[in-house]
Design an enzyme around this catalytic site. Structure first.
Site, PDB file in Angstrom:
ATOM      1  CB  THR A  77      -1.141  -0.065   0.780  1.00  7.91           C
ATOM      2  OG1 THR A  77      -1.729   1.892   1.752  1.00  7.91           O
ATOM      3  CG2 THR A  77      -0.863   0.027   2.644  1.00  7.91           C
ATOM      4  CG  ASP A  78      -1.174   5.048  -0.686  1.00  6.75           C
ATOM      5  OD1 ASP A  78      -1.694   4.502  -0.476  1.00  6.75           O
ATOM      6  OD2 ASP A  78      -1.234   5.934  -2.061  1.00  6.75           O
ATOM      7  CD  GLU A  79      -3.814   3.621   3.910  1.00  7.06           C
ATOM      8  OE1 GLU A  79      -3.635   3.239   5.331  1.00  7.06           O
ATOM      9  OE2 GLU A  79      -4.560   3.718   3.102  1.00  7.06           O
ATOM     10  CE1 TYR A  98      -3.070  -3.115   5.805  1.00  3.27           C
ATOM     11  CE2 TYR A  98      -3.158  -0.046   4.893  1.00  3.27           C
ATOM     12  CZ  TYR A  98      -3.626  -1.988   4.826  1.00  3.27           C
ATOM     13  OH  TYR A  98      -3.628  -2.060   3.373  1.00  3.27           O
ATOM     14  CE  LYS A 158       0.444  -4.764   2.712  1.00  2.00           C
ATOM     15  NZ  LYS A 158       0.055  -5.929   2.059  1.00  2.00           N
TER      16      LYS A 158
HETATM   17  P1  NAD Z   1      -9.011  -7.872   1.850  1.00  2.00           P
HETATM   18  O1  NAD Z   1      -9.843  -7.464   3.665  1.00  2.00           O
HETATM   19  O2  NAD Z   1     -10.995  -7.652   1.394  1.00  2.00           O
HETATM   20  O3  NAD Z   1      -8.816  -9.253   1.681  1.00  2.00           O
HETATM   21  C1  NAD Z   1      -8.193 -10.141   2.640  1.00  2.00           C
HETATM   22  C2  NAD Z   1      -8.175 -11.204   2.625  1.00  2.00           C
HETATM   23  O4  NAD Z   1      -6.991 -12.172   2.995  1.00  2.00           O
HETATM   24  C3  NAD Z   1      -9.661 -12.003   2.555  1.00  2.00           C
HETATM   25  O5  NAD Z   1     -10.131 -12.752   1.890  1.00  2.00           O
HETATM   26  C4  NAD Z   1      -8.805 -13.159   4.115  1.00  2.00           C
HETATM   27  O6  NAD Z   1     -10.344 -14.098   4.622  1.00  2.00           O
HETATM   28  C5  NAD Z   1      -7.496 -13.234   4.040  1.00  2.00           C
HETATM   29  N1  NAD Z   1      -6.804 -13.281   5.169  1.00  2.00           N
HETATM   30  C6  NAD Z   1      -6.738 -12.865   6.210  1.00  2.00           C
HETATM   31  N2  NAD Z   1      -6.072 -13.245   6.817  1.00  2.00           N
HETATM   32  C7  NAD Z   1      -5.859 -13.945   6.136  1.00  2.00           C
HETATM   33  C8  NAD Z   1      -3.820 -15.074   6.535  1.00  2.00           C
HETATM   34  N3  NAD Z   1      -3.239 -15.536   7.982  1.00  2.00           N
HETATM   35  N4  NAD Z   1      -4.200 -15.912   5.962  1.00  2.00           N
HETATM   36  C9  NAD Z   1      -4.645 -16.244   4.750  1.00  2.00           C
HETATM   37  N5  NAD Z   1      -5.492 -16.118   4.395  1.00  2.00           N
HETATM   38  C10 NAD Z   1      -5.589 -14.403   4.821  1.00  2.00           C
HETATM   39  O7  NAD Z   1      -8.561  -6.882   1.418  1.00  2.00           O
HETATM   40  P2  NAD Z   1      -8.036  -6.237   0.089  1.00  2.00           P
HETATM   41  O8  NAD Z   1      -8.142  -4.995   0.786  1.00  2.00           O
HETATM   42  O9  NAD Z   1      -8.260  -7.382  -1.064  1.00  2.00           O
HETATM   43  O10 NAD Z   1      -6.495  -6.044   0.328  1.00  2.00           O
HETATM   44  C11 NAD Z   1      -5.760  -7.160  -0.362  1.00  2.00           C
HETATM   45  C12 NAD Z   1      -3.936  -6.775  -0.512  1.00  2.00           C
HETATM   46  O11 NAD Z   1      -3.543  -5.239  -0.941  1.00  2.00           O
HETATM   47  C13 NAD Z   1      -3.888  -6.438   1.370  1.00  2.00           C
HETATM   48  O12 NAD Z   1      -2.195  -6.884   1.055  1.00  2.00           O
HETATM   49  C14 NAD Z   1      -3.603  -4.786   1.289  1.00  2.00           C
HETATM   50  O13 NAD Z   1      -2.652  -4.165   2.424  1.00  2.00           O
HETATM   51  C15 NAD Z   1      -3.660  -4.187  -0.314  1.00  2.00           C
HETATM   52  N6  NAD Z   1      -3.621  -3.125  -0.400  1.00  2.00           N
HETATM   53  C16 NAD Z   1      -5.284  -2.898  -0.430  1.00  2.00           C
HETATM   54  C17 NAD Z   1      -5.662  -1.598  -0.621  1.00  2.00           C
HETATM   55  C18 NAD Z   1      -7.229  -1.551  -0.393  1.00  2.00           C
HETATM   56  O14 NAD Z   1      -7.296  -0.051  -0.875  1.00  2.00           O
HETATM   57  N7  NAD Z   1      -8.223  -2.140   0.285  1.00  2.00           N
HETATM   58  C19 NAD Z   1      -4.868  -0.541  -1.207  1.00  2.00           C
HETATM   59  C20 NAD Z   1      -3.578  -0.643  -1.472  1.00  2.00           C
HETATM   60  C21 NAD Z   1      -2.922  -2.081  -1.168  1.00  2.00           C
HETATM   61  P1  TYD Z   2     -10.557   3.910   4.425  1.00  2.00           P
HETATM   62  O1  TYD Z   2     -11.220   3.304   3.358  1.00  2.00           O
HETATM   63  O2  TYD Z   2     -11.017   3.296   5.737  1.00  2.00           O
HETATM   64  O3  TYD Z   2      -9.594   3.018   3.508  1.00  2.00           O
HETATM   65  P2  TYD Z   2      -8.225   4.133   4.312  1.00  2.00           P
HETATM   66  O4  TYD Z   2      -7.878   4.746   5.392  1.00  2.00           O
HETATM   67  O5  TYD Z   2      -6.841   2.818   3.518  1.00  2.00           O
HETATM   68  O6  TYD Z   2      -7.421   5.413   3.407  1.00  2.00           O
HETATM   69  O7  TYD Z   2     -11.143   5.476   4.326  1.00  2.00           O
HETATM   70  C1  TYD Z   2     -10.341   6.483   2.882  1.00  2.00           C
HETATM   71  C2  TYD Z   2     -11.323   8.003   3.969  1.00  2.00           C
HETATM   72  O8  TYD Z   2     -12.294   7.623   3.923  1.00  2.00           O
HETATM   73  C3  TYD Z   2     -10.202   8.215   4.698  1.00  2.00           C
HETATM   74  O9  TYD Z   2      -9.419   9.207   4.807  1.00  2.00           O
HETATM   75  C4  TYD Z   2     -10.637   8.134   6.300  1.00  2.00           C
HETATM   76  C5  TYD Z   2     -12.130   8.348   5.770  1.00  2.00           C
HETATM   77  N1  TYD Z   2     -13.481   7.735   6.023  1.00  2.00           N
HETATM   78  C6  TYD Z   2     -14.798   8.593   6.579  1.00  2.00           C
HETATM   79  O10 TYD Z   2     -14.584   9.800   6.161  1.00  2.00           O
HETATM   80  N2  TYD Z   2     -15.942   8.055   6.951  1.00  2.00           N
HETATM   81  C7  TYD Z   2     -15.817   6.064   6.678  1.00  2.00           C
HETATM   82  O11 TYD Z   2     -16.889   6.032   7.718  1.00  2.00           O
HETATM   83  C8  TYD Z   2     -14.363   6.142   6.772  1.00  2.00           C
HETATM   84  C9  TYD Z   2     -14.130   3.881   7.371  1.00  2.00           C
HETATM   85  C10 TYD Z   2     -13.474   6.023   6.035  1.00  2.00           C
END
Ligand code: NAD
Ligand code: TYD
Length: 369
Positions: free
Chosen positions: A138-140, A163, A167
């Protein structure tokens, strides 16, 4: 894009981005897929239901930190690519407790990458040369930006939430396994994804469902925090490009070139809902004469809330020719259509699991366990 038929071991494939990635690999007949997923609150078989019975697809419920299982699956499946999506992914939950974040994101990734090394060392010839371990991040990990500037691959890590710290640790482990042991590993750090199958705890699906149900939409702080929104299918395409053409040991930043404040994002989402009033009427019982903007409910800020994320996508564009196809308007329109027509999926994944209440709102005090 084209990759000759390959075997993908996809961890976290029952989650949001992993589920979309599995769908892309299978629907475009790019390869065979073995999903390893623990099925936490965020992972659901319903996300993968359309692939059940397909000879190119197999699902195993299990933990990336289970060394014996991981070893066994590598030997049985003989993957060409390991793509690690498995993670605890929600900042607000990491504020409540970081236990699972440390267990899965750090310890789990360590076990996976360590077993990947042993597996890769047992390969030879083309199999060894073309093998890739790709870690999704993630960019975070880069922390928070001020009003100007962009994250590049050279930006120092400065994670602010449990989180992003977990990561960051996993990224360092993967990078170290390349530097120390030459494991052919790549990492991508991407911005906020949105699209189908996202668990309704993250801003877009949560706000979408609340708005449809005429419920308050919680906005943290002043709503002026900025995120760079990336349509999930664009992200999946970027991952395939990195697998096919990325250099081992390299990191690629992936972003949507869609910087927006949370408030502007919500107003764009509400406009999409209005544009799709006919679809909402056709598929749901929800009232469509709602003044969505009036549902905005400012709530206390998230502790440690990063102000701004923005990605410089120059490297992946220059070196791998990837750019996002969707802009926020087109991507959100597709997302709204998907949720309005998949409310059953939402009910199924939320049931007995999460009631859409605010998480991680308060700093922990000494008396908290
Ligand atoms: P998500 O929470 O929707 O899915 C995570 C999946 O991992 C789930 O299916 C969960 O059951 C599985 N999981 C959790 N712990 C596990 C373990 N110990 N062993 C096997 N499986 C396990 O997450 P996502 O949004 O699909 O994110 C996927 C990846 O992308 C993550 O690594 C996250 O950090 C990264 N990411 C997500 C975003 C975003 O905006 N969603 C942005 C940047 C990076
Ligand atoms: P989120 O979807 O949780 O992603 P991330 O924290 O990984 O960026 O949140 C996106 C943005 O929205 C973040 O600035 C937090 C804000 N946010 C709200 O304002 N209300 C909400 O209910 C949630 C879940 C997030």
């Amino acid at each position: 894009m084209t990759l000759s038929i390959k075997k993908f071991l996809v961890t976290g494939g029952a989650g949001f981005i992993g589920g979309n990635f599995v769908a892309k690999v299978l629907s475009e007949e790019i390869g065979k897929v073995l999903v390893l997923d623990k099925l936490t609150y965020a992972g659901h078989r319903a996300t993968l239901r359309s692939w059940e019975g397909s000879p190119a697809y197999r699902f195993v419920q299990g933990d990336i930190g289970d060394r014996q299982l991981v070893q066994q699956l590598f030997q049985e499946f003989q993957p060409n690519y390991i793509v690690n999506f498995a993670a605890e992914s929600h900042v607000d939950r990491s504020i409540e407790s970081a236990d699972d974040f440390v267990e899965t994101n750090i310890v789990g990734t360590y076990v996976l990458v360590d077993e990947a090394l042993s597996y890769w060392q047992g390969l030879s010839g083309d199999e060894a040369r073309s093998f890739r371990f790709h870690h999704i991040s993630t960019d975070e990990v880069y922390g928070s930006l001020g009003a100007t500037g962009y994250f590049t691959e050279q930006t120092p890590y400065a994670p602010n939430s449990p989180y992003s710290a977990s990561k960051a640790a996993s990224d360092h482990l993967v990078r170290a396994y390349h530097r120390t042991h030459q494991l052919p590993a790549t990492i991508s750090n991407c911005s906020n994804n949105y699209g189908s199958y996202q668990f309704p705890e993250k801003l877009i699906p949560l706000a979408l469902l609340n708005a449809l149900e005429d419920k308050p939409v919680p906005v943290y702080g002043d709503g002026l925090n900025i995120r760079d929104w990336l349509y999930v299918e664009d992200h999946c395409e970027a991952i395939l490009q990195v697998l096919a053409h990325g250099q081992p040991g390299e990191t690629y930043n992936v972003g949507g070139r869609c910087e927006m404040t949370n408030l502007d994002l919500l107003h764009t989402l509400f406009q999409c809902l209005k544009d799709q009033a006919d679809l909402i009427r056709e598929h749901t019982d929800y009232c469509i004469d709602v003044d969505y903007a009036s549902l905005i409910n400012f709530v206390p800020d998230r502790p440690g809330h990063d102000r701004r994320y923005a990605i410089d996508t120059g490297k992946i564009q220059r070196e791998l020719g990837w750019t996002p196809r969707e802009n926020l308007r087109t991507g959100l329109a597709k997302t709204v259509t998907w949720y309005v027509t998949h409310l059953d999926w939402c009910r199924e994944v939320l049931k007995d699991n999460y009631d859409r209440r605010r998480l991680g709102s308060a700093k922990r005090t000494v008396s908290d366990p």
